[in-house]
Design a protein around this motif. Structure first.
Motif, PDB file in Angstrom:
ATOM      1  N   ILE A   1       0.851  -1.184   0.000  1.00 25.66           N
ATOM      2  CA  ILE A   1       0.000   0.000   0.000  1.00 25.66           C
ATOM      3  C   ILE A   1       0.890   1.238   0.000  1.00 25.66           C
ATOM      4  O   ILE A   1       2.015   1.210   0.514  1.00 25.66           O
ATOM      5  CB  ILE A   1      -0.956   0.033   1.209  1.00 25.66           C
ATOM      6  CG1 ILE A   1      -0.168   0.012   2.526  1.00 25.66           C
ATOM      7  CG2 ILE A   1      -1.942  -1.123   1.166  1.00 25.66           C
ATOM      8  CD1 ILE A   1      -1.048   0.170   3.754  1.00 25.66           C
ATOM      9  N   PRO A   2       0.416   2.339  -0.595  1.00 22.91           N
ATOM     10  CA  PRO A   2       1.245   3.553  -0.650  1.00 22.91           C
ATOM     11  C   PRO A   2       1.426   4.161   0.740  1.00 22.91           C
ATOM     12  O   PRO A   2       0.532   4.088   1.586  1.00 22.91           O
ATOM     13  CB  PRO A   2       0.461   4.477  -1.577  1.00 22.91           C
ATOM     14  CG  PRO A   2      -0.947   3.995  -1.499  1.00 22.91           C
ATOM     15  CD  PRO A   2      -0.867   2.514  -1.306  1.00 22.91           C
ATOM     16  N   GLY A   3       2.591   4.787   0.947  1.00 22.08           N
ATOM     17  CA  GLY A   3       2.870   5.447   2.217  1.00 22.08           C
ATOM     18  C   GLY A   3       3.898   6.543   2.045  1.00 22.08           C
ATOM     19  O   GLY A   3       5.014   6.450   2.569  1.00 22.08           O
ATOM     20  N   PRO A   4       3.539   7.610   1.340  1.00 23.45           N
ATOM     21  CA  PRO A   4       4.495   8.702   1.147  1.00 23.45           C
ATOM     22  C   PRO A   4       4.807   9.413   2.466  1.00 23.45           C
ATOM     23  O   PRO A   4       4.064   9.302   3.441  1.00 23.45           O
ATOM     24  CB  PRO A   4       3.761   9.634   0.173  1.00 23.45           C
ATOM     25  CG  PRO A   4       2.308   9.357   0.404  1.00 23.45           C
ATOM     26  CD  PRO A   4       2.231   7.895   0.713  1.00 23.45           C
TER      27      PRO A   4
ATOM     28  N   HIS B   1       4.234  10.538  10.399  1.00 26.61           N
ATOM     29  CA  HIS B   1       4.359  10.060  11.770  1.00 26.61           C
ATOM     30  C   HIS B   1       4.010  11.180  12.725  1.00 26.61           C
ATOM     31  O   HIS B   1       4.134  12.363  12.406  1.00 26.61           O
ATOM     32  CB  HIS B   1       5.785   9.560  12.054  1.00 26.61           C
ATOM     33  CG  HIS B   1       6.213   8.413  11.187  1.00 26.61           C
ATOM     34  ND1 HIS B   1       5.771   7.128  11.392  1.00 26.61           N
ATOM     35  CD2 HIS B   1       7.026   8.372  10.100  1.00 26.61           C
ATOM     36  CE1 HIS B   1       6.312   6.331  10.479  1.00 26.61           C
ATOM     37  NE2 HIS B   1       7.070   7.064   9.680  1.00 26.61           N
ATOM     38  N   ALA B   2       3.568  10.810  13.925  1.00 23.32           N
ATOM     39  CA  ALA B   2       3.282  11.796  14.952  1.00 23.32           C
ATOM     40  C   ALA B   2       4.538  12.604  15.241  1.00 23.32           C
ATOM     41  O   ALA B   2       5.647  12.083  15.218  1.00 23.32           O
ATOM     42  CB  ALA B   2       2.800  11.102  16.226  1.00 23.32           C
ATOM     43  N   GLY B   3       4.354  13.879  15.486  1.00 24.13           N
ATOM     44  CA  GLY B   3       5.504  14.728  15.762  1.00 24.13           C
ATOM     45  C   GLY B   3       6.065  15.396  14.533  1.00 24.13           C
ATOM     46  O   GLY B   3       7.084  16.084  14.602  1.00 24.13           O
ATOM     47  N   GLY B   4       5.440  15.174  13.372  1.00 26.34           N
ATOM     48  CA  GLY B   4       5.854  15.878  12.169  1.00 26.34           C
ATOM     49  C   GLY B   4       6.849  15.138  11.295  1.00 26.34           C
ATOM     50  O   GLY B   4       7.409  15.715  10.360  1.00 26.34           O
TER      51      GLY B   4
ATOM     52  N   ALA C   1       9.097   8.373   4.460  1.00 26.46           N
ATOM     53  CA  ALA C   1       8.167   7.462   3.797  1.00 26.46           C
ATOM     54  C   ALA C   1       8.096   6.148   4.563  1.00 26.46           C
ATOM     55  O   ALA C   1       8.988   5.804   5.339  1.00 26.46           O
ATOM     56  CB  ALA C   1       8.613   7.215   2.362  1.00 26.46           C
ATOM     57  N   CYS C   2       7.027   5.402   4.326  1.00 26.59           N
ATOM     58  CA  CYS C   2       6.841   4.130   5.044  1.00 26.59           C
ATOM     59  C   CYS C   2       7.765   3.031   4.526  1.00 26.59           C
ATOM     60  O   CYS C   2       7.935   2.011   5.191  1.00 26.59           O
ATOM     61  CB  CYS C   2       5.388   3.668   4.922  1.00 26.59           C
ATOM     62  SG  CYS C   2       4.306   4.491   6.091  1.00 26.59           S
ATOM     63  N   GLY C   3       8.290   3.191   3.358  1.00 33.17           N
ATOM     64  CA  GLY C   3       9.168   2.177   2.809  1.00 33.17           C
ATOM     65  C   GLY C   3       9.751   2.639   1.490  1.00 33.17           C
ATOM     66  O   GLY C   3       9.494   3.766   1.033  1.00 33.17           O
ATOM     67  N   PRO C   4      10.541   1.791   0.862  1.00 27.85           N
ATOM     68  CA  PRO C   4      11.127   2.139  -0.439  1.00 27.85           C
ATOM     69  C   PRO C   4      10.042   2.469  -1.456  1.00 27.85           C
ATOM     70  O   PRO C   4       8.971   1.860  -1.456  1.00 27.85           O
ATOM     71  CB  PRO C   4      11.882   0.859  -0.823  1.00 27.85           C
ATOM     72  CG  PRO C   4      12.132   0.146   0.467  1.00 27.85           C
ATOM     73  CD  PRO C   4      10.939   0.447   1.319  1.00 27.85           C
TER      74      PRO C   4
ATOM     75  N   LEU D   1       1.244  -0.918   9.677  1.00 25.78           N
ATOM     76  CA  LEU D   1       0.659  -0.969  11.021  1.00 25.78           C
ATOM     77  C   LEU D   1       1.752  -0.962  12.084  1.00 25.78           C
ATOM     78  O   LEU D   1       1.635  -0.264  13.093  1.00 25.78           O
ATOM     79  CB  LEU D   1      -0.210  -2.217  11.174  1.00 25.78           C
ATOM     80  CG  LEU D   1      -1.076  -2.258  12.442  1.00 25.78           C
ATOM     81  CD1 LEU D   1      -2.199  -1.234  12.370  1.00 25.78           C
ATOM     82  CD2 LEU D   1      -1.639  -3.661  12.680  1.00 25.78           C
ATOM     83  N   GLU D   2       2.834  -1.715  11.833  1.00 30.54           N
ATOM     84  CA  GLU D   2       3.931  -1.758  12.800  1.00 30.54           C
ATOM     85  C   GLU D   2       4.559  -0.382  12.995  1.00 30.54           C
ATOM     86  O   GLU D   2       4.906   0.007  14.114  1.00 30.54           O
ATOM     87  CB  GLU D   2       4.996  -2.753  12.334  1.00 30.54           C
ATOM     88  CG  GLU D   2       4.557  -4.203  12.390  1.00 30.54           C
ATOM     89  CD  GLU D   2       5.594  -5.157  11.809  1.00 30.54           C
ATOM     90  OE1 GLU D   2       5.347  -6.376  11.813  1.00 30.54           O
ATOM     91  OE2 GLU D   2       6.665  -4.673  11.354  1.00 30.54           O
ATOM     92  N   GLN D   3       4.686   0.367  11.894  1.00 31.28           N
ATOM     93  CA  GLN D   3       5.298   1.696  11.972  1.00 31.28           C
ATOM     94  C   GLN D   3       4.284   2.800  12.276  1.00 31.28           C
ATOM     95  O   GLN D   3       4.657   3.938  12.508  1.00 31.28           O
ATOM     96  CB  GLN D   3       5.979   2.025  10.633  1.00 31.28           C
ATOM     97  CG  GLN D   3       7.099   1.076  10.252  1.00 31.28           C
ATOM     98  CD  GLN D   3       7.625   1.409   8.866  1.00 31.28           C
ATOM     99  OE1 GLN D   3       8.045   2.536   8.607  1.00 31.28           O
ATOM    100  NE2 GLN D   3       7.593   0.440   7.966  1.00 31.28           N
ATOM    101  N   SER D   4       2.994   2.437  12.254  1.00 33.95           N
ATOM    102  CA  SER D   4       1.900   3.397  12.465  1.00 33.95           C
ATOM    103  C   SER D   4       1.978   4.547  11.461  1.00 33.95           C
ATOM    104  O   SER D   4       1.969   5.727  11.822  1.00 33.95           O
ATOM    105  CB  SER D   4       1.920   3.954  13.895  1.00 33.95           C
ATOM    106  OG  SER D   4       0.678   4.546  14.207  1.00 33.95           O
ATOM    107  N   CYS D   5       2.000   4.217  10.183  1.00 35.01           N
ATOM    108  CA  CYS D   5       2.132   5.206   9.117  1.00 35.01           C
ATOM    109  C   CYS D   5       0.793   5.911   8.860  1.00 35.01           C
ATOM    110  O   CYS D   5      -0.184   5.277   8.445  1.00 35.01           O
ATOM    111  CB  CYS D   5       2.598   4.534   7.833  1.00 35.01           C
ATOM    112  SG  CYS D   5       4.238   3.802   7.962  1.00 35.01           S
TER     113      CYS D   5
END
Length: 481
Positions: A240-243, A258-261, A265-268, A278-282
């Motif tokens: 899934i996309p995660g810019p 991510h929280a805090g600004g 990106a969530c991944g490559p 979910l693990e990274q809470s993106c």
């Protein structure tokens, strides 16, 4: 009969009719209202002059009545009062009652229909009538662990048995001592009442099930992920996309990943698997995922978890909600637990419980058993399914992803040696310039013992730092006796 006598007879007849009518009105029609009027001293003395049944946890009375040396007859006392106050409530000669004292008043006072034959038996045998004993589902160790961990904080913790719906812990902080309101000194009670109501921390509010509900923050991503799995188009391995950032539709507002600004990106290539997100809470991943899944699927799943339902446990629970008629921007923020999402900790514990119970949410219940003074059982807890937001196979996939959060992601502070633990942290924004609320929602299992839990700490910041360790302590108290 001469005219004066006829007039006298008529006057006497009218007076008799008026007397009969007024007597009938006050003794029959207005009886309930007059008895319930707080100014009716006779009713108060009658109420407090009867034995009231105890409220029991693990074989020990946490609320009980004893003879008093004043005109009231009995004095209600609580031990340990503040730890259980959100559950028991108070029983006051001045301000009435709250909590279970109110919800189960007929049972505790002995007036319930189910106690009819017990009342007849007491009358025939010459015994004084007694209220029923109410045994709670609360686990004393879990309640104490939650109470101690929340000491000095504002927030709440709820623990459930996922398979039965039994409430194993319910703590709201700060709390209060019900003994202060149960005193027979009107002056002392009024002073305590004023102090409690003037306290800006609102100790009389049961934050676990009512009050001003909380935004769930990233803990709501469990609902979004469950909706995605149930839609049939996703698995934990789905990319899934995660810019790093995402400009909300029809808006100039930019969502950080991510929280805090944080803008990583969530991944490559700005994408990751659903499990990694979910693990990274993106945030961006779940904002986009929620729009793909759609409002209808998200709402249906949330409602199956219990959102929008009026619950009685038998305490009245304020329904948790998400917004209505969402546009794309609102759906995006709803999917990460913001916008108009408002929840109780009990509701989020129910979300976790479904994952640990093969997709089924059980009706939460606080009462294990009700029995008469001679120990005859009147009623016992009967597990009832409330909803089924997930298939058993998808619940297993959710557990897999939630375990990853605790073993590899943001929830490592909830780990328990020798136990399977899954969960989701949350950092819920709720006002400009205010520190975010801290959440942890999850479950733990060891051998045949299971528990689902939700913890919120007001203005606690990151869920990984504040709420997760509290949840660990509560879960550990249940699964490692």
């Amino acid at each position: 009969m001469n005219r004066p006598l006829r007039h006298l007879w008529l006057v006497v007849s009218v007076l008799f009719v008026l007397l009969f009518t007024s007597t009938t009105y006050f003794q029959v029609v207005a009886q309930g209202r007059l008895n319930a009027d707080g100014r009716n001293v006779r009713t108060i003395y009658n109420e407090f002059g009867r034995h009231r049944g105890p409220i029991v946890v693990d074989g020990t009375a946490i609320a009980s009545s004893a003879r008093s040396d004043d005109s009231y007859g009995y004095l209600r006392s609580y031990d340990p009062g503040a730890m259980y106050a959100p559950v028991t409530g108070y029983y006051s000669v001045v301000y009435g009652f709250s909590g279970l004292e109110r919800a189960l008043n007929d049972t505790l006072s002995g007036d319930a229909d189910a106690l009819f034959y017990q009342r007849i038996s007491d009358i025939l045998s010459g015994k004084q009538g007694q209220g029923a004993t109410v045994e709670l589902t609360i686990d004393a160790k879990a309640q104490e662990a939650a109470y101690d961990a929340l000491d000095g904080k504002k927030g709440a913790a709820v623990a459930l048995d996922p398979e039965t719906g039994a409430v194993l812990a319910m703590v709201s902080a700060p709390s209060y001592d019900p003994d202060d309101l149960a005193s027979h000194s009107t002056k002392d009670v009024q002073a305590a009442w004023s102090k409690l109501n003037d306290d800006p921390d609102r100790p009389l509010t049961n934050r676990a099930i009512a009050g001003d509900l909380y935004p769930p923050g990233s803990s709501f991503k469990l609902v979004t992920a469950a909706a995605a799995l149930e839609s049939g188009g996703y698995t934990p391995e789905t990319q899934i996309p995660g810019p790093g950032t995402y400009t909300l539709p029809q808006s100039s507002s930019v969502m950080n990943n991510h929280a805090g600004g944080g803008t990583e990106a969530c991944g490559p290539d700005d994408s990751s698997t659903l499990q990694a997100a979910l693990e990274q809470s993106c945030n961006t991943s779940f904002a986009l995922l929620g729009q793909e899944v759609g409002e209808d699927q998200l709402r249906t799943t949330a409602e199956e978890f219990g959102f929008g339902q009026k619950l009685s446990i038998p305490l009245s629970v304020t329904p948790s909600t998400i917004g209505d008629d969402l546009d794309a921007s609102q759906l995006a923020t709803t999917s990460i637990g913001q916008y108009e999402d408002r929840v109780t900790p009990l509701q989020m514990a129910m979300v976790a419980s479904a994952m640990a119970n093969d997709g089924a949410v059980m009706q939460p219940q606080l009462v294990q058993k009700v029995s008469t003074s001679d120990l005859s059982t009147i009623s016992e807890l009967t597990p009832k399914e409330l909803g089924r937001p997930l298939s058993a196979s998808n619940a297993a996939l959710m557990r897999q992803m939630m375990e990853g959060v605790v073993s590899e992601g943001t929830g490592t502070a909830a780990q328990i040696d020798g136990a399977e633990v899954g969960g989701k942290t949350g950092t819920a924004e709720w006002g400009d310039g205010r520190t975010a609320h801290s959440w942890f929602v999850g479950y733990a299992q060891q051998d045949d013992r299971k528990v689902a839990v939700a913890v919120v700490v007001e203005e606690g910041g990151y869920g990984s730092r504040t709420a997760a360790p509290i949840a660990r302590d509560v879960m550990e108290a249940v699964i490692q006796p």
